[in-house]
Write an enzyme that holds these catalytic residues in place. Sequence first.
Site, mmCIF file in Angstrom:
data_model
loop_
_atom_site.group_PDB
_atom_site.id
_atom_site.type_symbol
_atom_site.label_atom_id
_atom_site.label_comp_id
_atom_site.label_asym_id
_atom_site.label_seq_id
_atom_site.Cartn_x
_atom_site.Cartn_y
_atom_site.Cartn_z
ATOM 1 N NE ARG A 16 -11.560 7.449 -14.779
ATOM 2 C CZ ARG A 16 -12.058 6.987 -15.915
ATOM 3 N NH1 ARG A 16 -13.277 6.463 -15.946
ATOM 4 N NH2 ARG A 16 -11.355 7.043 -17.028
ATOM 5 C CB SER A 43 -17.426 5.842 -16.024
ATOM 6 O OG SER A 43 -17.740 5.673 -17.394
ATOM 7 C CD GLU A 64 -27.205 10.079 -10.698
ATOM 8 O OE1 GLU A 64 -26.421 9.676 -11.586
ATOM 9 O OE2 GLU A 64 -28.385 10.447 -10.945
ATOM 10 C CG PHE A 89 -24.443 12.907 -12.959
ATOM 11 C CD1 PHE A 89 -24.830 14.081 -13.597
ATOM 12 C CD2 PHE A 89 -23.806 11.931 -13.706
ATOM 13 C CE1 PHE A 89 -24.586 14.277 -14.944
ATOM 14 C CE2 PHE A 89 -23.552 12.120 -15.056
ATOM 15 C CZ PHE A 89 -23.940 13.290 -15.684
ATOM 16 C CG HIS A 115 -15.780 11.154 -14.657
ATOM 17 N ND1 HIS A 115 -15.746 9.939 -14.000
ATOM 18 C CD2 HIS A 115 -15.531 10.876 -15.958
ATOM 19 C CE1 HIS A 115 -15.483 8.975 -14.859
ATOM 20 N NE2 HIS A 115 -15.341 9.508 -16.051
ATOM 21 C CG ASP A 123 -16.549 13.127 -20.429
ATOM 22 O OD1 ASP A 123 -16.260 12.676 -21.548
ATOM 23 O OD2 ASP A 123 -16.527 12.437 -19.389
ATOM 24 C CD GLN A 127 -20.958 13.698 -18.849
ATOM 25 O OE1 GLN A 127 -20.146 12.870 -18.455
ATOM 26 N NE2 GLN A 127 -21.601 13.566 -19.992
ATOM 27 N NE ARG A 173 -12.575 10.724 -19.254
ATOM 28 C CZ ARG A 173 -12.856 11.172 -20.464
ATOM 29 N NH1 ARG A 173 -13.042 12.458 -20.662
ATOM 30 N NH2 ARG A 173 -12.974 10.337 -21.476
#
Length: 321
Positions: A16, A43, A64, A89, A115, A123, A127, A173
């Site tokens: 990321r 993030s 989103e 998401f 992620h 998390d 998620q 992540r």
Amino acid sequence: MPTRTKFELKLGAATREAFGKALVELGDSNPNVVVLDADLAKSTYTEAFGKKFPDRFFECGIAEADMVAIGAGLAYSGKIPFVSSFSTFLLNKGFEQLRVTAAFPMVNLKSVGTHSGISIGEDGPSQMSIEDLSLACSLAGFVVICPADEVAMKKLVHAAAAYNGPLFIRAGRGKAPVVYAADQEFEIGKSIELLEGADVTLIATGLLVAESIRAAETLEAEGISARVIDMHTIKPLDRDAIARAAKETGAIVCAEEHLKDSGLGVRVAQVVSETHPAAIEFVGIVNTYAESGPPDALLDKYGLRAVNVAEAARRAMKRKR
């Protein structure tokens, strides 16, 4: 053919983070690149692009679906939009818009989910995206990419910007082992053979590429020659590399940080069945969601380690014709 070599596999940046750096590079070189985020810029690492190019950065809030539709509109206007959020998401909340506003009209939208997988750790399962590759692959016309390390991510983000059409890139992540030298070249739809081998082929993507390299080293000590292929593009697959591996080694292991029932493995199996039938074993998440916990502990618990890949290779070899 690549020579058999040793990999140090030291930890590098998270994919990321490499994505965020690549965006800034693209922003410097191409004024048509724009970025959209869903209240997660810090993030997803799109924040740096937003600070440097505020007039080309669009904060869409926790919405989103709206973000995807806005991105598709910007693509229609000639921009090269990157829309970003956590994979779970982006793919789950934004799927209808990805289908209707990007896939169906085949607009030049780049979607990036961070992620991904269970390695996000603490998390928790809400998620953890363990179905994102299958959802993205189900979008007709979409290209689907899953880089193994920071080098692959930066190169493939640049390739994505140059590609004309909708696509999805998967990012993680945590820090990822560095597999590639900085000068490695990447081509969408063209896998990379990292290690040659004659007895079994390990086809992996994302974090499982490094684990497969480690597994190949374990197998080598046992006298087993394992080929390792980084299938960084899940769609379109490198059919030639898969067919050649099936024909030449007769045994394949598919390894991924994703539901085993619907990701890379089933797509590879389809190619094998259509070309050169061979024994195949699968390493992935088995029909369950994970829980909150340290990333390493989760990867151990759900069997996403080199030891699991090596064991799958032994099983596949026993089933060879």
